[in-house]
Write a protein that holds these residues in place. Structure first.
Motif, mmCIF file in Angstrom:
data_model
loop_
_atom_site.group_PDB
_atom_site.id
_atom_site.type_symbol
_atom_site.label_atom_id
_atom_site.label_comp_id
_atom_site.label_asym_id
_atom_site.label_seq_id
_atom_site.Cartn_x
_atom_site.Cartn_y
_atom_site.Cartn_z
ATOM 1 N N ILE A 127 -16.725 -101.419 -23.212
ATOM 2 C CA ILE A 127 -17.373 -100.210 -22.684
ATOM 3 C C ILE A 127 -16.376 -99.057 -22.651
ATOM 4 N N THR A 128 -15.160 -99.331 -22.190
ATOM 5 C CA THR A 128 -14.131 -98.285 -22.127
ATOM 6 C C THR A 128 -13.815 -97.732 -23.512
ATOM 7 N N ALA A 129 -13.680 -98.636 -24.508
ATOM 8 C CA ALA A 129 -13.375 -98.203 -25.875
ATOM 9 C C ALA A 129 -14.488 -97.308 -26.428
ATOM 10 N N ALA A 130 -15.754 -97.688 -26.152
ATOM 11 C CA ALA A 130 -16.879 -96.881 -26.624
ATOM 12 C C ALA A 130 -16.908 -95.524 -25.930
ATOM 13 N N LEU A 131 -16.623 -95.513 -24.640
ATOM 14 C CA LEU A 131 -16.601 -94.261 -23.884
ATOM 15 C C LEU A 131 -15.486 -93.341 -24.390
ATOM 16 N N GLU B 64 -7.690 -92.736 -19.944
ATOM 17 C CA GLU B 64 -8.502 -91.677 -19.350
ATOM 18 C C GLU B 64 -9.969 -92.102 -19.289
ATOM 19 N N ALA B 65 -10.447 -92.769 -20.338
ATOM 20 C CA ALA B 65 -11.833 -93.248 -20.348
ATOM 21 C C ALA B 65 -12.064 -94.271 -19.233
ATOM 22 N N GLU B 66 -11.073 -95.137 -18.983
ATOM 23 C CA GLU B 66 -11.179 -96.126 -17.904
ATOM 24 C C GLU B 66 -11.255 -95.420 -16.548
ATOM 25 N N THR C 168 -23.044 -100.021 -27.815
ATOM 26 C CA THR C 168 -22.309 -101.198 -27.328
ATOM 27 C C THR C 168 -23.145 -102.001 -26.340
ATOM 28 N N CYS C 169 -23.791 -101.324 -25.394
ATOM 29 C CA CYS C 169 -24.631 -102.014 -24.408
ATOM 30 C C CYS C 169 -25.849 -102.643 -25.079
ATOM 31 N N HIS C 170 -26.398 -101.957 -26.068
ATOM 32 C CA HIS C 170 -27.562 -102.488 -26.792
ATOM 33 C C HIS C 170 -27.189 -103.775 -27.537
ATOM 34 N N ARG C 171 -26.017 -103.791 -28.189
ATOM 35 C CA ARG C 171 -25.591 -104.992 -28.909
ATOM 36 C C ARG C 171 -25.437 -106.169 -27.958
ATOM 37 N N PHE C 172 -24.898 -105.901 -26.771
ATOM 38 C CA PHE C 172 -24.757 -106.977 -25.792
ATOM 39 C C PHE C 172 -26.124 -107.526 -25.380
ATOM 40 N N GLY D 214 -17.849 -104.812 -14.762
ATOM 41 C CA GLY D 214 -18.796 -104.164 -15.669
ATOM 42 C C GLY D 214 -20.179 -103.989 -15.097
ATOM 43 N N SER D 215 -20.508 -104.723 -14.031
ATOM 44 C CA SER D 215 -21.861 -104.641 -13.453
ATOM 45 C C SER D 215 -22.119 -103.289 -12.791
ATOM 46 N N LEU D 216 -21.063 -102.552 -12.472
ATOM 47 C CA LEU D 216 -21.219 -101.265 -11.801
ATOM 48 C C LEU D 216 -21.498 -100.122 -12.773
ATOM 49 N N PHE D 217 -21.457 -100.398 -14.087
ATOM 50 C CA PHE D 217 -21.667 -99.365 -15.098
ATOM 51 C C PHE D 217 -23.166 -99.099 -15.250
ATOM 52 N N ILE D 218 -23.623 -97.938 -14.803
ATOM 53 C CA ILE D 218 -25.047 -97.616 -14.748
ATOM 54 C C ILE D 218 -25.741 -97.692 -16.115
ATOM 55 N N PRO D 219 -25.158 -97.164 -17.212
ATOM 56 C CA PRO D 219 -25.829 -97.279 -18.508
ATOM 57 C C PRO D 219 -26.110 -98.729 -18.916
ATOM 58 N N LEU D 220 -25.230 -99.652 -18.554
ATOM 59 C CA LEU D 220 -25.470 -101.061 -18.859
ATOM 60 C C LEU D 220 -26.631 -101.598 -18.036
ATOM 61 N N GLN D 221 -26.686 -101.260 -16.755
ATOM 62 C CA GLN D 221 -27.818 -101.680 -15.926
ATOM 63 C C GLN D 221 -29.133 -101.181 -16.522
ATOM 64 N N ARG D 222 -29.109 -99.915 -16.954
ATOM 65 C CA ARG D 222 -30.314 -99.312 -17.524
ATOM 66 C C ARG D 222 -30.731 -100.007 -18.825
#
Length: 506
Positions: free
Chosen positions: A198-202, A212-214, A232-236, A266-274
């Motif tokens: 997620i950090t690398a994609a961001l 900085e992304a982290e 990235t989230c879609h692939r997962f 990673g569970s706190l990342f809102i785009p992944l939850q969505r």
């Protein structure tokens, strides 16, 4: 059992520790907690030594939870329920299912619905190494569990449901997925997705450095829509869907998901939850053991305690007091040794054991011939059942032990097991095989298995020349170290050749 226990969650990049004490009959209180970055500390052992500097963590028992990526999981069915019979037979049953010699692994199991067993297998070398590392630097180890299942066991004590679900522990490098049905764990998988991706994609979306992304990810200072992050989230989510379909096709799970529980950084990342909600039409529940278990906590650690990051370490500590257990590899030859010795207690136990031995000896003399004959017949039936199940092609059973040992030796010779790299996604291997094998060979793959840096393929070709050509094609791969042809035979219709391939990764 001590009333204070330390739960140790050992991940691929961090070590988390939670000190828990029993309060009253059902309550628990967290006394201390700490998180250490393994790389910053200079490795595992320096990190453990750093942890030992906290005096609160000394002279107490430890429950150690290892990452699920080190463990092999299998579902097994046996025709009996007695624990002694299961443990004696389990090693023989697993010998054909795991890519390591059976004498080099330790196993434990949990019973699951429909008379099945969910089995975990771990290399003895890994168990011994972790016992030595923790006990040299910290204290005595009384439980060795698997992080994902130890956490799931605590979650499922609060869930009474006939439906199925998954618990996702999203770490920095990988995600541990535990699937359950009827409030029982039925399977577990490790998926190659984590917060680092997620950090690398961001970083790509924002054109900034990863550090900085982290920082922006942790502070929730990122755009609502990000192309690379969404991809990235879609692939997962697609990988999780494919995993669920595979498990359903193989009868390892039976129901569709009705619940998704997430934890880890990673569970706190809102785009992944969505994205999870969009993909499965289920709103994921973010796990907080402090709230769900109503745990108390010392005031001086509340400001630095993050439930999502510490949930597994907390579950590891609660494992000592919980009625619902997970796995434990600290048994058998690895059982903790009790150094205390009470002479009166020992004499009492000697008397009890002597009485039991005398009683059993007398009972043995009273057994008649019919009872012995019936027992022998039952054993023969069990042997015949296991022989036919594991060697169906044998025309007749003469010496089952010798016949099965010969068959296993042949299989091991054809499909030797090797060590290799990890975390090569299955999709990359399939793309590689598809790109290397010429379409002119007309190859049909019937079975594909990938585990512990080894790939096995069962397929069908027009003729034996095509089989050799496929082998030569695959040897050109950047991933493959060796390709070996196993058994070959003429197909039932006589027009094609069935064959097996064993591929060793670099």
């Amino acid at each position: 059992m001590s009333q204070t226990v330390l739960g140790l969650d050992i991940g691929q990049s961090t070590i988390k520790a939670v000190l828990l004490t029993k309060k009253g009959l059902t309550g628990n209180r967290i006394l201390a907690a700490e998180t250490l970055d393994i790389n910053v500390c200079g490795g595992i052992e320096p990190a453990l030594k750093k942890l030992s500097e906290n005096k609160s963590f000394s002279k107490i028992p430890y429950c150690v939870c290892l990452p699920s990526g080190d463990v092999m999981f299998r579902q097994v069915n046996l025709p009996f329920h007695d624990d002694n019979k299961i443990r004696k037979t389990l090693t023989f049953e697993l010998e054909q299912l795991i890519p390591l010699p059976i004498e080099e692994v330790a196993t434990d199991y949990m019973k699951i619905p429909n008379d099945g067993l969910f089995v975990a297998t771990l290399a003895k070398k890994i168990i011994q190494e972790w016992i030595e590392k923790v006990e040299v630097n910290l204290g005595s180890v009384f439980i060795i569990d698997v992080s994902s299942t130890a956490l799931a066991a605590q979650v499922l004590t609060d869930k009474i449901s006939q439906s199925g679900g998954v618990i996702l522990d999203i770490g920095a490098v990988s995600t541990a997925a535990v699937f359950y049905e009827n409030s029982s764990i039925v399977h577990a998988r490790s998926l190659a997705f984590g917060g680092d991706q997620i950090t690398a994609a961001l970083a790509q979306d924002l054109s900034v450095e990863k550090d900085e992304a982290e920082r922006l990810k942790i502070k929730d200072e990122y755009p609502a829509e990000s192309v690379k992050v969404d991809e990235t989230c879609h692939r997962f989510c697609m990988e999780l869907k494919n995993t669920i379909e595979y498990l359903k096709l193989n009868g390892l799970i039976r129901n569709n998901l009705a619940h998704i529980t997430i934890t880890g950084g990673g569970s706190l990342f809102i785009p992944l939850q969505r994205k999870l909600e969009e993909s499965f039409a289920i709103r994921p529940e973010v796990l907080d053991l402090i709230r769900s278990k109503q745990l108390e906590m010392e005031k001086n650690i509340e400001h630095k305690y993050s439930s999502q990051i510490m949930n597994t370490a907390c579950a590891a500590a609660m494992r000592a007091f919980s009625g619902q257990k997970s796995f434990n590899f600290r048994q058998g030859e690895f059982a903790a040794k009790n150094t205390g010795f009470n002479i009166k207690e020992q004499f009492k136990w000697v008397a009890v054991v002597a009485g039991i031995i005398f009683f059993l000896a007398a009972l043995n003399q009273l057994l008649d011939y019919r009872l012995k004959t019936q027992r022998l017949a039952d054993i023969k039936k069990q042997i015949t059942f296991l022989f036919k199940k594991n060697f169906p092609e044998a025309a007749v059973m003469i010496d089952p032990v010798h016949q099965l040992q010969t068959k296993l030796a042949e299989n091991k010779k054809a499909f030797g097991f090797f060590e290799g790299i990890r975390n090569v996604p299955v999709i990359d291997l399939l793309k590689e095989i598809s790109g290397l094998v010429s379409t002119s060979h007309d190859i049909v793959i019937n079975d594909f298995s990938y585990e512990n840096s080894a790939v096995t393929i069962k397929a069908q070709a027009k003729n034996i020349d095509d089989v050799s050509a496929v082998k030569n094609d695959l040897l050109q791969s950047k991933y493959f170290k060796d390709v070996a042809i196993g058994s070959t035979s003429l197909a039932k219709d006589g027009s094609k050749v069935d064959f097996d391939l064993r591929i060793e990764l670099k």
